[in-house]
Write a protein that holds these residues in place. Sequence first.
Motif, short mmCIF file in Angstrom:
data_model
loop_
_atom_site.label_atom_id
_atom_site.label_comp_id
_atom_site.label_asym_id
_atom_site.label_seq_id
_atom_site.Cartn_x
_atom_site.Cartn_y
_atom_site.Cartn_z
N TRP A 105 33.22 56.47 40.13
CA TRP A 105 34.50 56.06 39.56
C TRP A 105 34.69 54.55 39.63
CZ3 TRP A 105 38.23 53.19 41.87
CH2 TRP A 105 38.14 53.03 43.26
N GLN A 106 34.20 53.93 40.71
CA GLN A 106 34.37 52.48 40.87
C GLN A 106 33.63 51.72 39.77
OE1 GLN A 106 35.91 50.63 44.03
NE2 GLN A 106 36.17 49.48 42.14
N GLU A 107 32.45 52.18 39.42
CA GLU A 107 31.69 51.53 38.36
C GLU A 107 32.43 51.65 37.02
OE1 GLU A 107 27.19 51.83 36.37
OE2 GLU A 107 27.75 53.08 38.10
N THR A 108 32.95 52.83 36.75
CA THR A 108 33.71 53.04 35.52
C THR A 108 34.97 52.18 35.50
OG1 THR A 108 32.93 55.33 35.40
CG2 THR A 108 34.89 54.78 34.12
N TYR A 109 35.66 52.14 36.62
CA TYR A 109 36.90 51.36 36.72
C TYR A 109 36.63 49.88 36.44
CZ TYR A 109 41.54 50.17 38.57
OH TYR A 109 42.84 49.73 38.71
N ASN A 110 35.58 49.35 37.03
CA ASN A 110 35.27 47.93 36.85
C ASN A 110 34.89 47.61 35.40
OD1 ASN A 110 35.76 47.37 39.54
ND2 ASN A 110 33.62 47.66 40.17
N ILE A 111 34.21 48.53 34.74
CA ILE A 111 33.85 48.30 33.33
C ILE A 111 35.10 48.25 32.47
CG2 ILE A 111 32.72 49.34 31.32
CD1 ILE A 111 30.54 50.38 33.17
N ILE A 112 36.03 49.19 32.69
CA ILE A 112 37.27 49.20 31.91
C ILE A 112 38.08 47.94 32.19
CG2 ILE A 112 39.45 50.40 31.52
CD1 ILE A 112 38.05 53.01 32.17
N ARG A 113 38.14 47.53 33.44
CA ARG A 113 38.88 46.31 33.79
C ARG A 113 38.30 45.10 33.09
NH1 ARG A 113 38.78 44.85 39.93
NH2 ARG A 113 40.70 46.07 40.21
N GLU A 114 36.97 45.02 33.05
CA GLU A 114 36.32 43.89 32.38
C GLU A 114 36.57 43.93 30.88
OE1 GLU A 114 33.50 41.40 30.44
OE2 GLU A 114 33.47 43.59 30.28
N MET A 115 36.55 45.12 30.29
CA MET A 115 36.85 45.25 28.86
C MET A 115 38.29 44.84 28.56
SD MET A 115 35.07 48.85 27.74
CE MET A 115 35.70 48.69 26.09
N ARG A 116 39.21 45.26 29.41
CA ARG A 116 40.61 44.93 29.18
C ARG A 116 40.87 43.43 29.27
NH1 ARG A 116 44.34 45.05 27.67
NH2 ARG A 116 46.09 45.65 28.98
N SER A 117 40.07 42.72 30.03
CA SER A 117 40.25 41.28 30.12
C SER A 117 39.88 40.58 28.81
CB SER A 117 39.39 40.71 31.26
OG SER A 117 38.01 40.83 30.96
N ARG A 118 39.17 41.30 27.93
CA ARG A 118 38.73 40.72 26.65
C ARG A 118 39.45 41.34 25.45
NH1 ARG A 118 34.03 42.28 25.33
NH2 ARG A 118 33.60 43.85 26.91
N ILE A 119 40.32 42.29 25.68
CA ILE A 119 40.97 43.01 24.59
C ILE A 119 42.47 42.77 24.62
CG2 ILE A 119 41.49 45.30 23.64
CD1 ILE A 119 38.80 46.23 24.73
N ALA A 120 43.04 42.38 23.49
CA ALA A 120 44.49 42.22 23.38
C ALA A 120 45.12 43.54 22.96
CB ALA A 120 44.82 41.14 22.35
N ALA A 121 46.16 43.96 23.67
CA ALA A 121 46.85 45.22 23.38
C ALA A 121 48.36 44.96 23.34
CB ALA A 121 46.51 46.27 24.44
N PRO A 122 49.11 45.80 22.62
CA PRO A 122 50.57 45.59 22.54
C PRO A 122 51.26 45.53 23.90
CG PRO A 122 49.87 47.18 20.88
CD PRO A 122 48.66 46.89 21.73
N VAL A 123 50.78 46.31 24.86
CA VAL A 123 51.44 46.33 26.17
C VAL A 123 51.37 44.98 26.87
CG1 VAL A 123 49.37 47.04 27.47
CG2 VAL A 123 51.65 47.73 28.27
N ASP A 124 50.40 44.15 26.49
CA ASP A 124 50.24 42.86 27.15
C ASP A 124 51.38 41.89 26.85
OD1 ASP A 124 47.81 43.68 28.25
OD2 ASP A 124 46.67 43.01 26.51
N THR A 125 52.02 42.05 25.71
CA THR A 125 53.11 41.14 25.34
C THR A 125 54.45 41.85 25.16
OG1 THR A 125 52.48 41.39 23.01
CG2 THR A 125 51.54 39.51 24.22
N MET A 126 54.42 43.17 24.91
CA MET A 126 55.66 43.89 24.62
C MET A 126 55.89 45.08 25.55
SD MET A 126 55.52 43.78 20.44
CE MET A 126 53.75 44.07 20.37
N GLY A 127 55.12 45.16 26.63
CA GLY A 127 55.29 46.26 27.57
C GLY A 127 56.58 46.15 28.36
N CYS A 128 56.94 47.24 29.01
CA CYS A 128 58.19 47.27 29.78
C CYS A 128 58.17 46.32 30.96
CB CYS A 128 58.46 48.70 30.26
SG CYS A 128 58.70 49.88 28.92
N ASP A 129 56.98 45.96 31.43
CA ASP A 129 56.89 45.03 32.55
C ASP A 129 57.22 43.60 32.13
OD1 ASP A 129 54.60 45.02 30.99
OD2 ASP A 129 53.31 44.35 32.62
#
Length: 388
Positions: A105-129
Amino acid sequence: MPGVSRTLSTRSTRLTARASPYNSEVTLFESNAAGPASPRRSKRVKREVEVDDPMDSLAGKSKTAKAKSSPSKTSTSKKAAAKSPQKPKPIPQALAVPHPTPERWQETYNIIREMRSRIAAPVDTMGCDKAHLKEPSTDPKTRRFATLISLMLSSQTKDEVTDAAVSKLRTALGGSLTVDALADADDKTISEAICKVGFWPKKTKYIKLAAQRLRSDFDSDVPKTVDELCSLQGVGPKMAFLTLHNAWNINVGIGVDVHVHRITNRLGWHKPCTKTPEETRLNLQSWLPAEFHREINHMLVGFGQSICLPVGPRCDLCDVSAAGLCPSAQKVSKSKVRKGVVVAPKSPTSGSPPKIEIELEDEEKPALYTIPDSSAGVKEEIKTELTW
């Protein structure tokens, strides 16, 4: 007088008087068997039938006597019990038996985290946070309230729509999303501002009741516990945990929405597959280290908005699929034009522009189009056409 018989009648019983054969000064009274039955006794018997349980005959006379002695008290206690509000059940925090930790799971988690650092998504600018950052007021209570309202409106609604609704509601309330302004607003004003979100009639009621409750019970501030937050109508565990993360910086669990629920099941992290987000949350909390509880929602929501889509997931762009770590990976069929995804280089250098990846029908591989920073107008035009 001796030898004289007379009949006395009352409203309930007919009696016959006669002289005693043993003493002339004594008068005996006897009931007339042919007279009508006593209405008082009849009424009392009927009351026993109505009040007593059908099983009273098995328990003897004691139960009947008890019911007769205080019928009004029993009736009053039943009414009081019916009117007393039921206490909400506490939100479960842990499984009795922890779920086994998934392999790799840790290997999978790290891959997704690295991908998310390179991908722009709506939640990054318009999320509830981000709601509290867009609140013009610097009052901490108002900013925490903006986070809660944004989360309450986000259910079954895209981030873009929620963000626009919160901004419109803020304007309708005079420029700031405060507890007093929302609690005193009329329903029409609220409805017109949030009518684009899903289930807006119910949410109109819920957010106004929440504001009134915060003002009366919580000193116009957002509660600091999961159970208190879930006592508000329209607030569930996901909203409660995310509110604590973003409003109070308190980490006591994972906010699981449809993206987290879907993706973790696709990754095979639940055996058997979970059926509800609450099952998913309890499973994850039983083995995922606490330091990941706060970030996993934002990470997987963006991943689900851009790559691991609900329908037609972009497995062709997913590094988890390429690494053979996703048991649900699919072969992506060709189509004329696929949804665009803004992807930064894997090893970003200073000033390196992002890339938009578009798949065309007759090409073997997706075409990569680099948009120079100087072509701002072209960049905006392409991003407008490639809607999420």
